[in-house]
Design an enzyme around this catalytic site. Sequence first.
Site: not given
Ligand code: ADP
Length: 402
Positions: A7, A98, A186, A217-218, A247, A337, A339-341, A390
């Site tokens: 990737n 990828r 994505h 991030n995106g 962005r 990041g 959406g999951e957390n 991914e």
């Molecule tokens: P990428 O798009 O680079 O693959 P990720 O899917 O890893 O990024 O998401 C990164 C983002 O997830 C971080 O910039 C942060 O804002 C967010 N993030 C990670 N953990 C948490 C959390 N516990 N609560 C809120 N946002 C989080």
Amino acid sequence: MKILVLNAGSSSQKSCLYEINNKANLTKPLAPLWEANIDWTAKPDYGLLKIFANGQSHKIDLPQESRAQSTQIMLDTMTHGRTKVLDNLKEIDMVGHRVVHGGREYSQATLITSEVKEVIKNLIPLAPNHNPAHIEGINAIEKILGNIPQIAVFDTAFHNTIPPEAKIYPLPYEWYQKGIQRYGFHGISHKYVAQRAASILEKPLTQLNLITCHLGNGCSVTAIKNGQSVNTSMGFTPLEGLMMGTRCGSIDPAILIHLITEYNYDAGQLNDLLNKKSGLLGISQISADMRSVVNAMVAGNSQAKLAFDIYIHRIQSVIGSMLPSLDTLDALVFTAGVGENSGLVREKVCQNLAFLGITLDLDKNNKKNIEQNIADPNSSIGVIVVHTQEDWAIALQCMELK
Ligand code: ADP
């Protein structure tokens, strides 16, 4: 079967080696045998290679050499020392890449031939930061592993099913003929989380209508009808749509004309402003990271609150704009990041969507409930959190081609 997944980013390279022996047992992701991460921006004069294998992690400094040399050093760790997982690199059966942009040509994973390489090269103007790195990665593997099957898994491919009314911008038609259209990105993640959601809902994906929200991030949202992408928020580039970390997402295009005519902005300055200085960072003036923005908001910072409110409003607006592409909605899916957390983001997004029949189980939402339906039992629409993977999704698509 051993599948190496590469990737490649403009200044990074993530790689994983999977061993997949039982095709029937692939509903849950397997842990990779070996993982590597190269960051060429880590230090001024050299890159940093991090390896995780045999339960241990290792760091190796890489001289700022070509991608081919770095790839060789990285692959050699699989057959040497404490990171050894293979006797010989020839044990690798397939390499999956990828590839960010597959243009109009590819709607599924494709065996890489010289023609496919040519198409990826021709698409460099549409993905200047990524497609050159993909070509270098493919050539490096050819050099090291000879004519091993290499598969391109395109981030745009899943969106090739988007119908013309959602795909074509209302510009003079000749621009569509020249390639300006919604491509969407994505796609590997949206497809994978839709498949996982179907398995969680215990229904075939072909019988489900979903809205998937990839918030990292995106950020992008996709409408999936009977398993196919029918609309997505990113467009000609990954700048369109939602507000993201740095962005801006969709803005009135006349703002660009104004910046050019009144403030003498050039293309480079516009690119920097819209891609790197906007979004959560631009509004909060604190950070592009949702965690820092939420912490500042909770501490009473009004700019952070404004950034958070715009972020939520934009997700809700885009979800609303996806509804006409679907006859019914079975579930909203959150991944990546944020959406999951972030239970808070999911709660706020769903709050104003209650009239659609979306009700969260707040208790489940606030616990770490990945790979579950967190909707209230009375909710007519599911809300599912999926951990996007991914690299695993790429390995799965390689297996499908086998
Ligand atoms: P990428 O798009 O680079 O693959 P990720 O899917 O890893 O990024 O998401 C990164 C983002 O997830 C971080 O910039 C942060 O804002 C967010 N993030 C990670 N953990 C948490 C959390 N516990 N609560 C809120 N946002 C989080």
